[in-house]
Scaffold this motif. Sequence first.
Motif, PDB file in Angstrom:
ATOM      1  N   UNK A  83      -8.218   4.913  -2.909  1.00 49.69           N
ATOM      2  CA  UNK A  83      -7.936   5.289  -4.293  1.00 49.69           C
ATOM      3  C   UNK A  83      -8.413   6.716  -4.568  1.00 49.69           C
ATOM      4  N   UNK A  84      -9.616   7.068  -4.069  1.00 44.40           N
ATOM      5  CA  UNK A  84     -10.134   8.421  -4.267  1.00 44.40           C
ATOM      6  C   UNK A  84      -9.260   9.460  -3.571  1.00 44.40           C
ATOM      7  N   UNK A  85      -8.820   9.139  -2.340  1.00 46.09           N
ATOM      8  CA  UNK A  85      -7.950  10.065  -1.613  1.00 46.09           C
ATOM      9  C   UNK A  85      -6.625  10.256  -2.350  1.00 46.09           C
ATOM     10  N   UNK A  86      -6.063   9.157  -2.854  1.00 48.21           N
ATOM     11  CA  UNK A  86      -4.813   9.261  -3.612  1.00 48.21           C
ATOM     12  C   UNK A  86      -5.004  10.110  -4.868  1.00 48.21           C
ATOM     13  N   UNK A  87      -6.098   9.912  -5.568  1.00 52.31           N
ATOM     14  CA  UNK A  87      -6.371  10.711  -6.767  1.00 52.31           C
ATOM     15  C   UNK A  87      -6.549  12.190  -6.422  1.00 52.31           C
ATOM     16  N   UNK A  88      -7.230  12.472  -5.320  1.00 50.33           N
ATOM     17  CA  UNK A  88      -7.440  13.861  -4.901  1.00 50.33           C
ATOM     18  C   UNK A  88      -6.103  14.529  -4.538  1.00 50.33           C
ATOM     19  N   UNK A  89      -5.244  13.819  -3.801  1.00 48.24           N
ATOM     20  CA  UNK A  89      -3.936  14.361  -3.432  1.00 48.24           C
ATOM     21  C   UNK A  89      -3.101  14.599  -4.691  1.00 48.24           C
ATOM     22  N   UNK A  90      -3.149  13.663  -5.618  1.00 45.01           N
ATOM     23  CA  UNK A  90      -2.392  13.819  -6.862  1.00 45.01           C
ATOM     24  C   UNK A  90      -2.888  15.043  -7.630  1.00 45.01           C
ATOM     25  N   UNK A  91      -4.185  15.263  -7.641  1.00 52.43           N
ATOM     26  CA  UNK A  91      -4.739  16.451  -8.292  1.00 52.43           C
ATOM     27  C   UNK A  91      -4.281  17.733  -7.624  1.00 52.43           C
TER      28      UNK A  91
ATOM     29  N   UNK B  94       1.797  17.207   1.337  1.00 51.78           N
ATOM     30  CA  UNK B  94       0.970  16.410   0.422  1.00 51.78           C
ATOM     31  C   UNK B  94       1.708  15.155  -0.038  1.00 51.78           C
ATOM     32  N   UNK B  95       3.002  15.281  -0.357  1.00 52.49           N
ATOM     33  CA  UNK B  95       3.777  14.104  -0.767  1.00 52.49           C
ATOM     34  C   UNK B  95       3.905  13.100   0.371  1.00 52.49           C
ATOM     35  N   UNK B  96       4.091  13.594   1.594  1.00 51.85           N
ATOM     36  CA  UNK B  96       4.183  12.686   2.743  1.00 51.85           C
ATOM     37  C   UNK B  96       2.849  11.963   2.958  1.00 51.85           C
ATOM     38  N   UNK B  97       1.765  12.707   2.846  1.00 53.92           N
ATOM     39  CA  UNK B  97       0.437  12.121   2.997  1.00 53.92           C
ATOM     40  C   UNK B  97       0.188  11.071   1.909  1.00 53.92           C
ATOM     41  N   UNK B  98       0.584  11.397   0.665  1.00 52.06           N
ATOM     42  CA  UNK B  98       0.419  10.459  -0.443  1.00 52.06           C
ATOM     43  C   UNK B  98       1.233   9.190  -0.208  1.00 52.06           C
ATOM     44  N   UNK B  99       2.470   9.342   0.288  1.00 54.95           N
ATOM     45  CA  UNK B  99       3.335   8.193   0.540  1.00 54.95           C
ATOM     46  C   UNK B  99       2.722   7.261   1.579  1.00 54.95           C
ATOM     47  N   UNK B 100       2.246   7.825   2.704  1.00 48.51           N
ATOM     48  CA  UNK B 100       1.647   7.003   3.758  1.00 48.51           C
ATOM     49  C   UNK B 100       0.375   6.313   3.267  1.00 48.51           C
ATOM     50  N   UNK B 101      -0.457   7.053   2.549  1.00 46.28           N
ATOM     51  CA  UNK B 101      -1.711   6.494   2.043  1.00 46.28           C
ATOM     52  C   UNK B 101      -1.445   5.412   0.998  1.00 46.28           C
ATOM     53  N   UNK B 102      -0.446   5.623   0.169  1.00 46.55           N
ATOM     54  CA  UNK B 102      -0.088   4.631  -0.848  1.00 46.55           C
ATOM     55  C   UNK B 102       0.423   3.351  -0.201  1.00 46.55           C
ATOM     56  N   UNK B 103       1.201   3.479   0.861  1.00 47.23           N
ATOM     57  CA  UNK B 103       1.683   2.295   1.579  1.00 47.23           C
ATOM     58  C   UNK B 103       0.518   1.535   2.198  1.00 47.23           C
TER      59      UNK B 103
END
Length: 143
Positions: free
Chosen positions: A103-111, A125-134
């Motif tokens: 959750x913290x990593x997702x919030x940091x990427x979103x920021x 960043x979007x690719x990283x967010x997508x993989x982490x979200x999955x």
Amino acid sequence: MPWKLAASLLMVALALPATAEIYRWTDARGSIHFSDTPPPRQEHDQVTLPPPVTVPMSENIRQVDKVRQSRAQVSRLLAPDSGDRYAQSREHQEKLKLCQGYRKQLDRIQGQLRAGYSNDRGNSLRQKRRKLSQRYSRECVLD
């Protein structure tokens, strides 16, 4: 009595928005200049600025509150009872830490995405967010 009228007229005049004319001209070396006074003996253009765009922040704040409340509800629904043996297990505590880390990593990427980026950086960043979200969904929400 006349001084009260004069004072109220003065207050009204001061409350009106200040307007200034802006002039633009190019000098002999090709440099562009802007000023609130027209240049003497120089050809110039008067610049008209569009009115400023304002975005109401109240709607953004309400949306953030709704998201925060939804997350809290999901967390309460997924949280095991405190008397449950599973909640006390080391395995479960590690899983909670892992999910909080996601959750913290997702919030940091979103920021970082909100802060601005180049095209390549934004795509990664979007690719990283997508993989982490999955991964977060698979390991923390669906499990």
